[in-house]
Design a protein around this motif. Structure first.
Motif, mmCIF file in Angstrom:
data_model
loop_
_atom_site.group_PDB
_atom_site.id
_atom_site.type_symbol
_atom_site.label_atom_id
_atom_site.label_comp_id
_atom_site.label_asym_id
_atom_site.label_seq_id
_atom_site.Cartn_x
_atom_site.Cartn_y
_atom_site.Cartn_z
ATOM 1 N N TRP A 253 46.358 40.072 45.989
ATOM 2 C CA TRP A 253 47.086 41.324 45.824
ATOM 3 C C TRP A 253 48.512 41.215 46.369
ATOM 4 O O TRP A 253 49.470 41.707 45.769
ATOM 5 N N ARG A 254 48.665 40.512 47.491
ATOM 6 C CA ARG A 254 49.974 40.436 48.133
ATOM 7 C C ARG A 254 50.884 39.375 47.518
ATOM 8 O O ARG A 254 52.094 39.554 47.470
ATOM 9 N N GLN A 255 50.317 38.257 47.054
ATOM 10 C CA GLN A 255 51.154 37.142 46.636
ATOM 11 C C GLN A 255 50.991 36.724 45.179
ATOM 12 O O GLN A 255 51.791 35.929 44.682
ATOM 13 N N ASP A 256 49.962 37.207 44.490
ATOM 14 C CA ASP A 256 49.739 36.752 43.104
ATOM 15 C C ASP A 256 49.160 37.902 42.294
ATOM 16 O O ASP A 256 47.993 37.885 41.902
ATOM 17 N N ARG A 257 50.016 38.890 42.010
ATOM 18 C CA ARG A 257 49.562 40.076 41.284
ATOM 19 C C ARG A 257 49.092 39.733 39.868
ATOM 20 O O ARG A 257 48.223 40.414 39.331
ATOM 21 N N ASN A 258 49.683 38.704 39.269
ATOM 22 C CA ASN A 258 49.288 38.376 37.901
ATOM 23 C C ASN A 258 47.822 37.969 37.840
ATOM 24 O O ASN A 258 47.068 38.423 36.967
ATOM 25 N N THR A 259 47.412 37.109 38.787
ATOM 26 C CA THR A 259 45.993 36.719 38.841
ATOM 27 C C THR A 259 45.126 37.928 39.158
ATOM 28 O O THR A 259 44.060 38.116 38.561
ATOM 29 N N PHE A 260 45.578 38.755 40.073
ATOM 30 C CA PHE A 260 44.814 39.943 40.455
ATOM 31 C C PHE A 260 44.601 40.861 39.252
ATOM 32 O O PHE A 260 43.483 41.298 38.979
ATOM 33 N N TRP A 261 45.681 41.142 38.496
ATOM 34 C CA TRP A 261 45.554 42.063 37.365
ATOM 35 C C TRP A 261 44.785 41.437 36.208
ATOM 36 O O TRP A 261 44.090 42.144 35.464
ATOM 37 N N PHE A 262 44.883 40.108 36.070
ATOM 38 C CA PHE A 262 44.058 39.476 35.034
ATOM 39 C C PHE A 262 42.579 39.626 35.355
ATOM 40 O O PHE A 262 41.767 39.954 34.481
ATOM 41 N N LEU A 263 42.209 39.393 36.610
ATOM 42 C CA LEU A 263 40.807 39.559 37.000
ATOM 43 C C LEU A 263 40.348 40.992 36.759
ATOM 44 O O LEU A 263 39.230 41.233 36.278
ATOM 45 N N ALA A 264 41.209 41.959 37.081
ATOM 46 C CA ALA A 264 40.839 43.368 36.907
ATOM 47 C C ALA A 264 40.721 43.741 35.436
ATOM 48 O O ALA A 264 39.752 44.390 35.013
ATOM 49 N N SER A 265 41.711 43.351 34.630
ATOM 50 C CA SER A 265 41.676 43.720 33.210
ATOM 51 C C SER A 265 40.544 43.022 32.478
ATOM 52 O O SER A 265 39.834 43.634 31.670
ATOM 53 N N SER A 266 40.348 41.733 32.782
ATOM 54 C CA SER A 266 39.278 40.996 32.101
ATOM 55 C C SER A 266 37.909 41.527 32.491
ATOM 56 O O SER A 266 36.952 41.443 31.714
#
Length: 459
Positions: A253-266
């Protein structure tokens, strides 16, 4: 550093050739595993449990969705820790083997589910347990892609794996259809239909099928990052493993929002993709008037279309990026599902009269076409992000992200079945989940490097 990392770092235009023997064995596992989704979950046993001989008022469908919700909740709280500990102990292949054998045993045990209300609890328990351990097996299986393909070719390798699964589904569906389901008894195996013995024997055939095609990978020791992990998971307690997981989520959440949002959207749209196959056969039989035997023919055609979509999607994935492939497929799925909702009665479109059965064949196959590449590109997306020595942990988090909301789809469908009535309401649930995932996917861009799997908080 893996081959993919080296290619990325040095700009090497001539990557190391793929190990075709390893990729073949890896794909054959998917070929065999297709029996779980194609035969057990979707086109034979799931439909069998949803039939009226297990009770009135869609009791079978409701019990099955409830059991799946419970299994999903268990997966949600355990998958990343299981992947994390497999990575740290270098036991990814061992746990793939254990879970594969558990799935095979549970599939075979479905033979004992007779078509009586008293056997419904046994049936849904076996099916939910099968789903649970199959998810654990797939966690380790998916993590292996980081060891057998570099970043520039993960799309096609993932597409080959998914396509192999669909093609295996075609063969096993044809096998059980022509030997155990189609025609009047006695069937090819000399079985009649007393106590649905022919349908129950499908479970035995499915179990043997998976075992045979899983063995090449289970008996091979492919080059993996497991041995290099070098850390014994036993040094961490279960509580410490969960603390590490929470620190990892905070770090993303703090350093890699792209990975975080991909996990959430997927998490959302993948659950919608699964629902297409989980409930597709139930809709075909219960809403669109497809004969229970003919639904297997649709299943064979659907797997052909999905395989073609997965192979093509892998090619596009490596050229335009996984996000574009996923976005196009999810949008298409929402549009097609919305159209299908209104086609459960005979309608005239552009001067052509479509019966409900014809509509299901046309639009149902269109759904299959877009599911395949979306699934393959989702795996390739995460594989490009995964550090090889922590791939199991990240794929475990991927499973948890999905399963943390996966109870929502069966729960939503159960609620819709109760509130609206009629199995057609299943389509509404699928559209809602796909649409939510699509909106969140707008926050995601294509991967440009490994995920920042650093830990924060909970010192």
């Amino acid at each position: 550093m893996t081959t993919g990392d080296a290619d990325h770092a040095t700009g090497d235009r001539v990557p190391t050739p793929l190990n075709k023997k390893v990729i073949t064995a890896w794909s054959l596992w998917s070929w065999g595993n297709s029996t779980v989704s194609a035969v057990m979950v979707t086109f034979v046993f799931g439909t069998y449990l949803a039939a009226e001989h297990f009770g009135p008022d869609d009791r079978g469908a409701q019990w099955l969705t409830t059991a799946n919700a419970i299994a999903g909740a268990i997966i949600a709280v355990t998958a990343p820790v299981i992947g994390q500990r497999a990575d740290r102990a270098g036991r990814r292949r061992l746990w793939l083997t254990i879970n594969t054998f558990l799935v095979v045993g549970l599939v075979a045990a479905c033979f004992f589910v007779k078509p009586e209300p008293g056997f419904l609890l046994l049936g849904v328990t076996l099916m939910a347990s099968m789903t649970l351990f199959n998810e654990f097996a797939e966690l380790n299986y998916n993590a292996m892609i980081t060891d057998i393909a570099d970043s520039s070719r993960m799309g096609r390798v993932s597409g080959i794996g998914w396509g192999s699964g669909y093609l295996g589904g075609i063969v096993i569906l044809a096998l059980v259809y022509f030997t155990l389901v189609a025609g009047d008894p006695p069937h090819a195996f000399g079985l009649g239909e007393d106590e649905a013995i022919n349908i129950r024997m499908v479970a035995v055939v499915a179990a043997v099928w998976f075992l045979i095609w899983a063995l090449p990978l289970l008996l091979m020791r492919p080059p993996t990052a497991d041995a290099a992990a070098g850390q014994d998971a036993s040094k961490l307690s279960i509580l410490q493993s969960y603390q590490r997981l929470f620190r990892l989520i905070l770090g993303l959440w703090r350093q890699d929002r792209n990975t975080f949002w991909f996990l959430a959207s997927s998490a959302l749209y993948r659950d919608g993709l699964s629902a297409v196959f989980t409930y597709g056969a139930i809709l075909g039989v219960g809403v669109f008037g497809i004969d229970a035997g003919d639904i297997l023919i649709f299943g064979i055609a659907g797997n052909v279309v999905a395989a073609l979509g997965a192979f093509a999607g892998g090619w596009f994935d490596d050229r335009i990026g996984p996000r574009q492939v996923i976005m196009f497929c999810v949008v298409s799925l929402v549009v097609v599902a919305a159209a299908l909702y209104f086609l459960d009665v005979e309608r005239e479109i552009f001067g052509i009269t479509l019966t409900p059965t014809a509509s299901f064949w046309i639009f149902g196959l269109a759904l299959c076409l877009f599911v395949g590449p979306a699934q393959a590109s989702s795996r390739a997306f995460l594989a490009r992000l995964a550090p090889p020595d922590r791939a199991g942990e990240l794929f475990g988090l991927y499973a948890t992200a999905g399963r943390s909301v996966s109870f929502m789809t069966p729960a939503l469908i159960s609620l819709l079945l109760w509130a609206i009535g009629g199995q057609k309401s299943i389509i509404i649930g699928v559209i809602v989940i796909l649409g939510a995932g699509l909106l969140m996917l707008l926050l995601v861009h294509n991967p440009t490097g490994r995920a920042k799997m650093v830990e924060h908080g909970l010192r």
